[in-house]
Design a protein around this motif. Structure first.
Motif, PDB file in Angstrom:
ATOM      1  N   HIS A 198       7.620   0.461  -8.354  1.00  0.00           N
ATOM      2  CA  HIS A 198       8.772   0.369  -9.111  1.00  0.00           C
ATOM      3  C   HIS A 198       9.650   1.749  -9.185  1.00  0.00           C
ATOM      4  CE1 HIS A 198      11.505  -1.207 -12.407  1.00  0.00           C
ATOM      5  NE2 HIS A 198      10.910   0.050 -13.291  1.00  0.00           N
ATOM      6  N   GLU A 199      10.920   1.478  -8.768  1.00  0.00           N
ATOM      7  CA  GLU A 199      11.689   2.856  -8.987  1.00  0.00           C
ATOM      8  C   GLU A 199      10.978   4.190  -8.021  1.00  0.00           C
ATOM      9  OE1 GLU A 199      12.555   3.558 -12.981  1.00  0.00           O
ATOM     10  OE2 GLU A 199      14.083   2.105 -13.232  1.00  0.00           O
ATOM     11  N   LYS A 200      10.738   3.610  -7.009  1.00  0.00           N
ATOM     12  CA  LYS A 200      10.156   4.554  -5.963  1.00  0.00           C
ATOM     13  C   LYS A 200       8.745   5.201  -6.134  1.00  0.00           C
ATOM     14  CE  LYS A 200      14.560   5.938  -4.073  1.00  0.00           C
ATOM     15  NZ  LYS A 200      15.587   6.803  -3.606  1.00  0.00           N
TER      16      LYS A 200
END
Length: 293
Positions: A198-200
């Motif tokens: 999630h989100e890198k």
């Protein structure tokens, strides 16, 4: 059509996990494939009796040499290696290979860690004789009955208590033997991570269970962790308590109050090969039945 689910087994590329076949040693990477998310005893039994595994075999000699050359030259190695990809079916109860369904080979360049990548579109079918298949199956079974045993069985230990090894109670954290909460992966480190990207960043759930015989809380405590990309240090992102029967969430004191427990649970569950409600419930009952206070 439902997409398959994957579980990467935590098999380190070291001498203990080497597979010997066809006059050569290989290090292993293994992914377990689930055609559907497991939600019942019947689902679990089907996987145990006919599990599907994808194995990546990297020549161990080449791997060691690649690391050595890379360290000496302080650069990427150009060592070439033929990596083998196998898809097999295996009975995880008897640890017998049922069938080698597919075998592929690709020549690649080993990176600084001594591993290479297989792209299925670039691989070539590897034609194995019946004798080669037999020898390969025997080598896999030998390793499965040895160092691979906890990797193959711990993901299912709460469903199949006979998979318990003799040393499992020794892995209960000593400082927590008198405590009510037991982290499942501290006791069964090869049980399979619960993760999402999630989100890198990679996030994981650490699930802890109350084993106080005088308590009937019927809940699991979930701590959501992420990792510092520079140091690898664990960072607590949030957490919640989940009631196994009522299917409700509760905040944990001193944890972020704006943490959306339901959404995080939902997103983790989307990728989990075992339905999390079902997994948490069996782990809770399993620990209650087996840990003596």
């Amino acid at each position: 059509m439902q997409h398959p689910f994957y579980m990467q087994l935590n098999v380190s590329a070291n001498e203990a996990n080497r597979l010997y076949w066809n006059g050569q040693y290989f290090s292993l990477e293994i992914v377990m494939i689930f055609p559907k998310q497991l939600e019942s005893k019947e689902d679990v039994q089907n996987i145990l009796e006919n599990g599907s595994l994808v194995l990546k075999l990297t020549p161990f000699k080449n791997q060691f040499r690649a690391k050595m050359l890379a360290n000496l030259a302080d650069t990427e190695s150009t060592e070439k290696a033929n990596i083998i990809g196998l898809t097999i079916s295996m009975n995880l109860k008897t640890l017998k290979v049922i069938e080698i369904q597919d075998s592929r080979e690709i020549q690649t360049t080993l990176n600084q860690e001594g591993t290479g990548t297989i792209h299925s579109g670039e691989s070539n079918s590897l034609k194995l004789t019946d004798k080669e298949k037999l020898k390969l199956s025997q080598s896999i079974e030998k390793l499965a009955n040895g160092n691979l045993l906890p990797h193959l069985r711990q993901p299912f230990v709460s469903f199949e208590p006979e998979f318990l090894d003799e040393q499992w109670q020794e892995r209960i954290p000593k400082r927590q033997k008198k405590s009510a909460l037991i982290p499942f992966q501290a006791v069964f480190p090869h049980s399979g991570g619960i993760e999402r990207f999630h989100e890198k960043q990679i996030y994981a759930i650490d699930d802890l269970y109350c084993v106080n015989p005088e308590c009937d809380c019927n809940e699991v405590t979930c701590v959501v962790l992420t990792f510092d990309p520079k140091t690898g240090r664990e960072i607590t992102h949030g957490g919640f308590k989940y009631h196994l029967e009522k299917k409700i969430f509760k905040n944990i004191p001193n944890f972020p109050s704006n943490f959306n427990s339901q959404e995080w649970f939902k997103q983790f569950n989307k990728l989990s090969p075992v339905n999390l409600s079902y997994a948490f419930e069996t782990r809770y009952q399993f620990l209650r039945n087996n840990i003596k206070s």
